[in-house]
Design a protein around this motif. Structure first.
Motif, PDB file in Angstrom:
ATOM      1  N   GLY A 180      -1.011   4.879  -5.740  1.00  9.54           N
ATOM      2  CA  GLY A 180      -0.225   5.042  -4.374  1.00  9.54           C
ATOM      3  C   GLY A 180      -0.161   4.038  -3.379  1.00  9.54           C
ATOM      4  N   ALA A 181      -1.578   3.796  -2.596  1.00 10.31           N
ATOM      5  CA  ALA A 181      -2.191   3.029  -1.337  1.00 10.31           C
ATOM      6  C   ALA A 181      -1.662   1.904  -1.623  1.00 10.31           C
ATOM      7  CB  ALA A 181      -3.622   3.875  -0.806  1.00 10.31           C
ATOM      8  N   SER A 211       1.887   1.074  -0.957  1.00 18.21           N
ATOM      9  CA  SER A 211       2.073   1.432  -0.322  1.00 18.21           C
ATOM     10  C   SER A 211       1.245   0.421   1.093  1.00 18.21           C
ATOM     11  CB  SER A 211       1.149   2.478   0.989  1.00 18.21           C
ATOM     12  OG  SER A 211       2.195   3.604  -0.596  1.00 18.21           O
ATOM     13  N   GLY A 212       0.578   0.158   0.909  1.00 20.82           N
ATOM     14  CA  GLY A 212      -0.281  -1.320   1.358  1.00 20.82           C
ATOM     15  C   GLY A 212       0.837  -2.251   1.045  1.00 20.82           C
ATOM     16  N   LEU A 252       3.955  -2.806   0.307  1.00 20.68           N
ATOM     17  CA  LEU A 252       4.620  -2.830   1.202  1.00 20.68           C
ATOM     18  C   LEU A 252       5.136  -3.726   2.654  1.00 20.68           C
ATOM     19  CD1 LEU A 252       6.759   0.335  -1.110  1.00 20.68           C
ATOM     20  CD2 LEU A 252       6.773  -2.107  -1.267  1.00 20.68           C
ATOM     21  N   ALA A 253       3.338  -3.001   3.015  1.00 22.66           N
ATOM     22  CA  ALA A 253       3.410  -3.510   4.649  1.00 22.66           C
ATOM     23  C   ALA A 253       3.375  -4.929   5.154  1.00 22.66           C
ATOM     24  CB  ALA A 253       2.395  -2.791   4.717  1.00 22.66           C
ATOM     25  N   TRP A 263       5.875  -9.466   2.078  1.00 22.53           N
ATOM     26  CA  TRP A 263       7.584  -8.414   1.466  1.00 22.53           C
ATOM     27  C   TRP A 263       8.385  -8.898   2.518  1.00 22.53           C
ATOM     28  CZ3 TRP A 263       8.529  -5.880  -3.427  1.00 22.53           C
ATOM     29  CH2 TRP A 263       9.423  -4.603  -3.183  1.00 22.53           C
ATOM     30  N   ARG A 268       6.494   2.700  -9.820  1.00 22.97           N
ATOM     31  CA  ARG A 268       7.329   3.838  -8.448  1.00 22.97           C
ATOM     32  C   ARG A 268       8.630   2.300  -8.982  1.00 22.97           C
ATOM     33  NH1 ARG A 268       5.949   2.968  -2.061  1.00 22.97           N
ATOM     34  NH2 ARG A 268       4.234   4.366  -2.320  1.00 22.97           N
TER      35      ARG A 268
END
Length: 108
Positions: free
Chosen positions: A20-21, A24-25, A27-28, A32, A76
């Motif tokens: 998950g982390a 998230s990374g 997507l930042a 992306w 996801r």
């Protein structure tokens, strides 16, 4: 959490990873925002490489080297993996394995 165990050449040989982390990374990242995907390698040994890739809806991946086996893990969203023109949906939590030599197309 302890750091990863390193192989003799300095590459990670074993690691516990928070997917998950990692997602998230991805997507930042600036990639992306401008590209159809963002990827990072989280484990690399002589026998195994694990790459996490975030894809925008409609983005595709295909096999570049049919001599390698692959696994696709849904983290996801969902994706469709097509083999010989037949597609299968890979939902969150699902795992799909493909043997070496099987052509595939993945569409997010």
């Amino acid at each position: 959490m302890e750091g990863p165990e390193l192989a003799g050449d300095g590459r990670a040989a074993a690691a516990a990873v928070d997917l998950g982390a990692v997602v998230s990374g991805l997507l930042a990242t600036p990639e992306w925002q401008t590209e159809d995907r963002s990827s990072c390698s989280i484990l690399h040994t002589l026998a195994l490489r694990v790459v996490v890739t975030a894809l925008h809806r409609g983005a595709t991946l295909h096999n570049d080297d049919p001599d390698e086996s692959i696994t696709v893990q849904g983290v996801r969203g969902e994706t469709v993996v097509s083999i010989n023109g037949t597609g299968a949906t890979v939902d969150e939590g699902a795992l799909l394995g493909l043997p070496a030599g099987v052509p595939w197309l993945l569409t997010a």
